[in-house]
Scaffold this active site. Structure first.
Site, PDB file in Angstrom:
ATOM      1  N   LYS A 109      -2.046  -1.278  -3.884  1.00  0.00           N
ATOM      2  CA  LYS A 109      -3.473  -1.112  -3.591  1.00  0.00           C
ATOM      3  C   LYS A 109      -3.894  -2.208  -2.630  1.00  0.00           C
ATOM      4  O   LYS A 109      -3.267  -3.272  -2.565  1.00  0.00           O
ATOM      5  CB  LYS A 109      -4.308  -1.212  -4.869  1.00  0.00           C
ATOM      6  CG  LYS A 109      -5.612  -0.429  -4.804  1.00  0.00           C
ATOM      7  CD  LYS A 109      -5.356   1.071  -4.913  1.00  0.00           C
ATOM      8  CE  LYS A 109      -6.658   1.852  -4.959  1.00  0.00           C
ATOM      9  NZ  LYS A 109      -6.436   3.268  -5.218  1.00  0.00           N
ATOM     10  N   ASP A 149      -9.558   5.056   0.426  1.00  0.00           N
ATOM     11  CA  ASP A 149     -10.113   4.727  -0.891  1.00  0.00           C
ATOM     12  C   ASP A 149     -11.621   4.559  -0.698  1.00  0.00           C
ATOM     13  O   ASP A 149     -12.190   5.167   0.217  1.00  0.00           O
ATOM     14  CB  ASP A 149      -9.430   3.459  -1.438  1.00  0.00           C
ATOM     15  CG  ASP A 149      -9.592   3.293  -2.940  1.00  0.00           C
ATOM     16  OD1 ASP A 149      -8.804   3.884  -3.688  1.00  0.00           O
ATOM     17  OD2 ASP A 149     -10.509   2.576  -3.376  1.00  0.00           O
TER      18      ASP A 149
END
Length: 418
Positions: A109, A149
């Site tokens: 991430k 995202d």
């Protein structure tokens, strides 16, 4: 992003669940230790000359958690609250998510601490290109594959890809997913997470003998995931009784016309402007009368304070981490069937995987092929987790963790890590 819990407690919740599963399946201490720490943490400073002529320095992160099952996969976000603990937790959860749907990836991430709403298009483009340059030595289609995202989209991915291509001196479309179709994106990617939530709903309803025709569905949220999930349930004949956005919610026990609600939201900025419904708070969809609840907004929305008022038989977690551990316990005691986030909202990463596969073979599937393959993977993943939950007599969240951790452990054993 939720203020309901600190990001530190978010990682503690992951560790707590990991240790709980370790006891159930008798994991060796070294396995728990490996799954408690990221493989690599990258923190970079990105100087950026702003439109006003002044230079600001932005802090950016990429956490690469585990690559036992394959290259690491995970989005990156632009948000003022981005911090290392949050990114680390989300990277850990991506590791589990890719394993639970059995695609050959690990988890990662990333994020940049910034407020994109206060930045010009030029500033966002330059920031993205600086981030790509900083990460270029540590990413690639065989190493770590970023994706969109929070506050990052197909355009951001295109800028990122272009800068990466310049750094490496060749065109590498598979280094990011969520790209525009014109440069190697996949058909079906935009709807994938919401469609995956719907496919999970089909499986859950089948197992629990709930008829989806005329079933009452309440959805917290009305963004991409929430709207697409609502659309598919609506088209099947379910009644969408409530939805919400950041400004409030609406409720109609006879059902909402989802397309008209979206038309109103686009024109007037909120679902609360829809006239054929009662205005409620943005939290109220969680507790209205319904058969299926889909929390698809923020983290930490179902808590010990409101879990006792939840009336749904089935909860499908469209958002990441919408249910706190305390609420989980209350709902479990009430007999509510919860499909956890790492399974329920994995449709997006599955179609990202399809995009990467198509990039690598240079051949692209039709939207029907993408959707059919997505349905197969989501159905298989649901049934794998369901069988594991029955075998160990645990809830679906614990079953999902057991399923994914067992797959990661098998890979680590094969590689000789443990």
């Amino acid at each position: 992003m939720s203020e309901a819990r600190t990001q530190r407690s978010f990682f503690d919740q992951y560790l707590g669940k990991l240790r709980h599963v370790a006891e159930i399946i008798d994991l060796a201490p070294e396995v728990v230790e490996i799954l408690s720490k990221p493989k690599r943490t990258i923190i970079v400073s990105l100087p950026l000359k702003m439109d006003n002529g002044k230079t600001r320095v932005f802090t950016a992160y990429r956490v690469q958690f585990n690559d036992a099952r394959g290259p690491m996969k995970g989005g990156f976000r632009y948000h003022p609250d981005v911090n290392l603990d949050e990114v680390k937790t989300l990277a850990a959860l991506m590791t589990l998510k890719t394993a639970v749907v059995n695609i050959p990836y690990g988890g990662s991430k990333g994020g940049v601490k910034c407020n994109p709403k206060e930045m010009s298009r030029r500033e966002l483009e330059v920031l993205t290109r600086e981030y790509a340059k900083a990460l270029a030595p540590f990413i690639g289609p065989d190493i770590d594959i970023p994706a969109p995202d929070v506050n990052t989209d197909a355009q951001v991915m295109a800028w990122f890809l272009d800068e990466y291509n310049k750094v490496v001196g060749k065109v590498v479309p598979g280094v990011v997913t969520g790209k525009p179709l014109s440069i190697g994106g996949s058909r079906g990617r935009g709807e994938a997470t919401g469609r995956g939530v719907f496919f999970i709903g089909l499986e859950a309803a089948s197992k629990l003998n709930v008829s989806l025709k005329d079933a009452r569905v309440s959805i917290q949220g009305f963004g991409n995931v929430a709207f697409n999930a609502a659309k598919f349930f609506y088209e099947l004949g379910s009644k969408i009784v409530a939805v919400s956005d950041s400004k409030g919610g609406i409720y109609n026990p006879d059902g909402l016309n989802i397309y008209k609600v979206m038309e109103v939201k686009r024109k007037e900025g909120s679902v609360t402007k829809y006239s054929e419904a009662e205005i409620i708070s943005r939290e109220d969809p969680l507790t209205v009368d319904c058969d299926i609840l889909i929390p698809a907004a923020l983290e930490g929305q179902i808590t010990e304070k409101n879990a006792g008022n939840v009336k749904a038989k089935i909860i499908i977690e469209g958002a990441n981490g919408p249910t706190t551990p305390e609420a989980d316990k209350i709902l479990s005691e009430k007999g509510v069937f919860i499909v956890p986030d790492i399974l329920a909202n994995a449709g997006g990463v599955v179609v990202s995987y399809f995009e990467w596969v198509q990039n690598r073979m240079g051949y692209y599937w039709s939207e029907k092929e993408v959707n059919d393959k997505l349905k197969t993977i989501m159905a298989n993943a649901f049934n794998d987790v369901y069988e594991v939950s029955k075998k160990y007599n645990v809830d679906m969240r614990t079953g999902a963790y057991i399923t994914s951790i067992n797959r990661i452990v098998d890979a680590m054993k094969s590689l000789g890590w443990i």
